[in-house]
Design a protein around this motif. Sequence first.
Motif, PDB file in Angstrom:
ATOM      1  N   PHE A   1      31.356  -3.517  65.846  1.00  0.00           N
ATOM      2  CA  PHE A   1      31.082  -4.804  66.479  1.00  0.00           C
ATOM      3  C   PHE A   1      30.150  -5.653  65.629  1.00  0.00           C
ATOM      4  O   PHE A   1      30.282  -6.874  65.583  1.00  0.00           O
ATOM      5  CB  PHE A   1      30.446  -4.584  67.861  1.00  0.00           C
ATOM      6  N   GLN A   2      29.196  -5.009  64.955  1.00  0.00           N
ATOM      7  CA  GLN A   2      28.214  -5.781  64.194  1.00  0.00           C
ATOM      8  C   GLN A   2      28.690  -6.098  62.776  1.00  0.00           C
ATOM      9  O   GLN A   2      28.111  -6.951  62.114  1.00  0.00           O
ATOM     10  CB  GLN A   2      26.885  -5.023  64.104  1.00  0.00           C
TER      11      GLN A   2
ATOM     12  N   VAL B   1      31.562   2.391  67.293  1.00  0.00           N
ATOM     13  CA  VAL B   1      32.021   1.153  67.927  1.00  0.00           C
ATOM     14  C   VAL B   1      30.948   0.076  67.802  1.00  0.00           C
ATOM     15  O   VAL B   1      31.242  -1.092  67.491  1.00  0.00           O
ATOM     16  CB  VAL B   1      32.394   1.415  69.405  1.00  0.00           C
ATOM     17  N   ALA B   2      29.675   0.464  68.010  1.00  0.00           N
ATOM     18  CA  ALA B   2      28.581  -0.508  67.897  1.00  0.00           C
ATOM     19  C   ALA B   2      28.524  -1.070  66.484  1.00  0.00           C
ATOM     20  O   ALA B   2      28.336  -2.279  66.289  1.00  0.00           O
ATOM     21  CB  ALA B   2      27.258   0.157  68.252  1.00  0.00           C
ATOM     22  N   THR B   3      28.702  -0.211  65.481  1.00  0.00           N
ATOM     23  CA  THR B   3      28.655  -0.675  64.094  1.00  0.00           C
ATOM     24  C   THR B   3      29.828  -1.588  63.780  1.00  0.00           C
ATOM     25  O   THR B   3      29.656  -2.602  63.095  1.00  0.00           O
ATOM     26  CB  THR B   3      28.655   0.531  63.145  1.00  0.00           C
TER      27      THR B   3
END
Lengths: 278, 80
Positions: B72-73, B68-70
């Motif tokens: 988002f970026q 999820v973090a990736t």
Amino acid sequence: MKKLALILCLFAGGLLLMNAHYLPMWGDPASPASTHVSPYFIENAYEHTKTPNMVAVVLADYRSYDTMFEAAVVLAAGFACFFLLRSRARGKKGGHHYYRHIPTGVTIKIEEGGKLPAENSKVFRSIDALWTPYDPIIQTTCRCLIPFLQIYSLYVLAHGHYSPGGGFQAGVVLGATIILLAISHNLKTSLKRMSERTAALWSIIGVFIFAGTGLLCLLLGMDYLNYEVLAPLLLSDEAMARSHSILIVEVGVTMAVMAVMVWIYYNLSSAGQQDEGL
Amino acid sequence: MIPVDIIVLTLIIICALGALAAKDLMVAAIVIGAYSFLICLLLAVMGAVDVAFTEATVGAGVSTVFFVATVFQTTRRTKD
């Protein structure tokens, strides 16, 4: 290209499925693993180490090389994220920053070159670009949950001799608590609790504890990671020395895994800049 | 009476195909999380509790967060 990939995938999958019936059945007593390897572990694990959980014995004692290099691989993953993301982000320092005026709740964007409020300002608070008003329910729930999760992870680590669990799982749960803090509050909040430098240091120390235990065995004149020779140092007999050494190396694994999880999250969630997270 | 592992295996295959078919990468990340939980269930049914625990923490917990973090970026839509 896509068609070629599909054909290759179907071919490899078909080949695997066609040959799957040569594998022994699940739980087959006549399979090679059940006739040679498993009985030795099942019969001798408790005698050798006085540890009821055989899985922990196999992971941290009989097959400790595996676990040590597993921890080293996790550390390498942390380093890879660090070098890839941090070096690329170095040139992007500066840029605009977002602040929130606490008395009125107005969000302020300060362009590059503008004057930034003091770090410990009572009037302005630095916030993320994707900032949404903090939800007190989420924040309070996470704040209540985190201490219990941390205690649970320590239980998983300390009770690994008797029940499922051990260093790896405990490390992940412990790392997840810091990530939960970063998600529910702010990346800066969790960086304040555990800086990147601490995370890097902990991960290296964790792997070093594991490798150092093995090295100590080597120095005392035994094979690498043969814990029996540590008995005089741990003030116990040989079987208990192995049991204690399992705990020592699992503490190392926990430290390494916990710190690497947090480290990777810091870099991934902020694209290496670490000024604002999710 | 269908055995539990057959049901779980069917759900795993559905999840895997769903993750491949999803155009939104966030959806794919969440479905992969569900897939990991089902794998964990399967391992628990087979009696490998230690591995199931690892799968639940690493596979379903932390790696979903990393995905999820990736997402988002980077970008939310797939190109293909």
